[in-house]
Motif scaffolding. Structure first.
Motif, mmCIF file in Angstrom:
data_model
loop_
_atom_site.group_PDB
_atom_site.id
_atom_site.type_symbol
_atom_site.label_atom_id
_atom_site.label_comp_id
_atom_site.label_asym_id
_atom_site.label_seq_id
_atom_site.Cartn_x
_atom_site.Cartn_y
_atom_site.Cartn_z
ATOM 1 N N LYS A 94 68.529 98.415 68.335
ATOM 2 C CA LYS A 94 68.215 97.677 69.555
ATOM 3 C C LYS A 94 68.453 96.199 69.284
ATOM 4 O O LYS A 94 68.049 95.686 68.240
ATOM 5 N N ILE A 95 69.117 95.549 70.216
ATOM 6 C CA ILE A 95 69.277 94.104 70.149
ATOM 7 C C ILE A 95 68.459 93.541 71.301
ATOM 8 O O ILE A 95 68.769 93.786 72.468
ATOM 9 N N GLU A 96 67.398 92.836 70.962
ATOM 10 C CA GLU A 96 66.553 92.241 71.987
ATOM 11 C C GLU A 96 67.106 90.868 72.357
ATOM 12 O O GLU A 96 67.479 90.076 71.483
ATOM 13 N N PHE A 97 67.182 90.632 73.647
ATOM 14 C CA PHE A 97 67.506 89.329 74.200
ATOM 15 C C PHE A 97 66.282 88.896 74.995
ATOM 16 O O PHE A 97 65.412 89.712 75.294
ATOM 17 N N VAL A 140 69.301 95.757 74.588
ATOM 18 C CA VAL A 140 70.470 96.633 74.597
ATOM 19 C C VAL A 140 70.327 97.597 73.428
ATOM 20 O O VAL A 140 70.082 97.178 72.292
ATOM 21 N N THR A 141 70.467 98.893 73.701
ATOM 22 C CA THR A 141 70.384 99.916 72.669
ATOM 23 C C THR A 141 71.790 100.371 72.301
ATOM 24 O O THR A 141 72.570 100.745 73.172
ATOM 25 N N LEU A 142 72.086 100.330 71.005
ATOM 26 C CA LEU A 142 73.382 100.751 70.489
ATOM 27 C C LEU A 142 73.223 101.996 69.647
ATOM 28 O O LEU A 142 72.342 102.065 68.784
ATOM 29 N N LYS A 143 74.078 102.972 69.894
ATOM 30 C CA LYS A 143 74.101 104.199 69.107
ATOM 31 C C LYS A 143 75.348 104.201 68.234
ATOM 32 O O LYS A 143 76.187 103.311 68.328
ATOM 33 N N ARG A 144 75.457 105.227 67.419
ATOM 34 C CA ARG A 144 76.598 105.371 66.519
ATOM 35 C C ARG A 144 77.920 105.160 67.266
ATOM 36 O O ARG A 144 78.098 105.668 68.375
ATOM 37 N N ASN A 145 78.809 104.387 66.659
ATOM 38 C CA ASN A 145 80.142 104.083 67.181
ATOM 39 C C ASN A 145 80.131 103.171 68.404
ATOM 40 O O ASN A 145 81.132 103.081 69.111
ATOM 41 N N GLU A 146 79.019 102.483 68.648
ATOM 42 C CA GLU A 146 78.959 101.507 69.730
ATOM 43 C C GLU A 146 78.793 100.115 69.122
ATOM 44 O O GLU A 146 78.212 99.965 68.046
ATOM 45 N N VAL A 191 73.446 82.466 72.010
ATOM 46 C CA VAL A 191 72.545 83.412 72.673
ATOM 47 C C VAL A 191 71.485 83.884 71.673
ATOM 48 O O VAL A 191 71.807 84.464 70.635
ATOM 49 N N GLU A 192 70.226 83.652 72.004
ATOM 50 C CA GLU A 192 69.135 84.061 71.134
ATOM 51 C C GLU A 192 68.978 85.575 71.168
ATOM 52 O O GLU A 192 69.021 86.188 72.238
ATOM 53 N N HIS A 193 68.806 86.171 69.985
ATOM 54 C CA HIS A 193 68.703 87.625 69.890
ATOM 55 C C HIS A 193 67.873 88.015 68.669
ATOM 56 O O HIS A 193 67.651 87.203 67.765
ATOM 57 N N LYS A 194 67.425 89.285 68.692
ATOM 58 C CA LYS A 194 66.642 89.828 67.577
ATOM 59 C C LYS A 194 66.990 91.301 67.410
ATOM 60 O O LYS A 194 66.672 92.114 68.273
ATOM 61 N N PRO A 195 67.632 91.671 66.296
ATOM 62 C CA PRO A 195 67.886 93.082 66.019
ATOM 63 C C PRO A 195 66.589 93.800 65.633
ATOM 64 O O PRO A 195 65.748 93.245 64.922
ATOM 65 N N VAL A 196 66.466 95.048 66.102
ATOM 66 C CA VAL A 196 65.305 95.880 65.796
ATOM 67 C C VAL A 196 65.792 97.295 65.495
ATOM 68 O O VAL A 196 66.565 97.866 66.266
ATOM 69 N N ALA A 197 65.313 97.853 64.382
ATOM 70 C CA ALA A 197 65.686 99.215 63.991
ATOM 71 C C ALA A 197 64.415 99.981 63.627
ATOM 72 O O ALA A 197 63.789 99.685 62.613
ATOM 73 N N GLU A 198 64.045 100.925 64.480
ATOM 74 C CA GLU A 198 62.843 101.715 64.189
ATOM 75 C C GLU A 198 63.028 102.548 62.922
ATOM 76 O O GLU A 198 62.122 102.662 62.111
ATOM 77 N N ASP A 199 64.201 103.155 62.772
ATOM 78 C CA ASP A 199 64.571 103.878 61.559
ATOM 79 C C ASP A 199 65.769 103.151 60.951
ATOM 80 O O ASP A 199 66.389 102.308 61.603
#
Length: 119
Positions: free
Chosen positions: A59-62, A67-73, A81-89
């Motif tokens: 997940k990339i938080e703005f 925005v949620t990105l899955k494999r191959n995206e 642009v301010e952002h924060k990556p988040v990875a639950e796993d």
């Protein structure tokens, strides 16, 4: 000319939020990293940043949306642009960005990596 096997490269390290350089072209670094947990809010004043998910969900938080990105995206975050990556796993990510890009952008803290390893 050397081919790069991403799976082999990802198996060479275990730490999170510590990008590794796997290639360079035209002043750009091709980096891979493992993400897990939350990163820091930051932006890059002079560089766009591309996140390509190789495995997992990122997940990339703005400030206005997530925005949620899955494999191959992938997503390109424009400079400034301010952002924060988040990875639950754990997520395997490939990054394309200028060689001068600092992983924490305009934020300096314990996650900042000034000297990246080549693998």
């Amino acid at each position: 000319m050397n081919k790069v096997n991403l799976e082999e490269k990802f198996k060479l390290f275990s730490e999170h939020w510590s990008p590794k350089i796997v290639g360079e072209l035209n002043g750009q670094h091709v980096k891979i990293a493992k993400f897990k947990g939350e990163f820091v809010w930051h932006s890059h004043d002079n560089e766009d940043e591309m996140f390509l998910v190789v495995d997992g969900i990122l997940k990339i938080e703005f400030r206005e949306e997530t925005v949620t990105l899955k494999r191959n995206e992938f997503i390109i975050v424009p400079k400034g642009v301010e952002h924060k990556p988040v990875a639950e796993d754990e997520v395997w990510v490939m990054l394309f960005e200028p060689a001068t890009t600092l992983n924490t952008g305009n934020t300096e803290n314990e996650l900042t990596r000034h000297n990246l390893d080549w693998i």
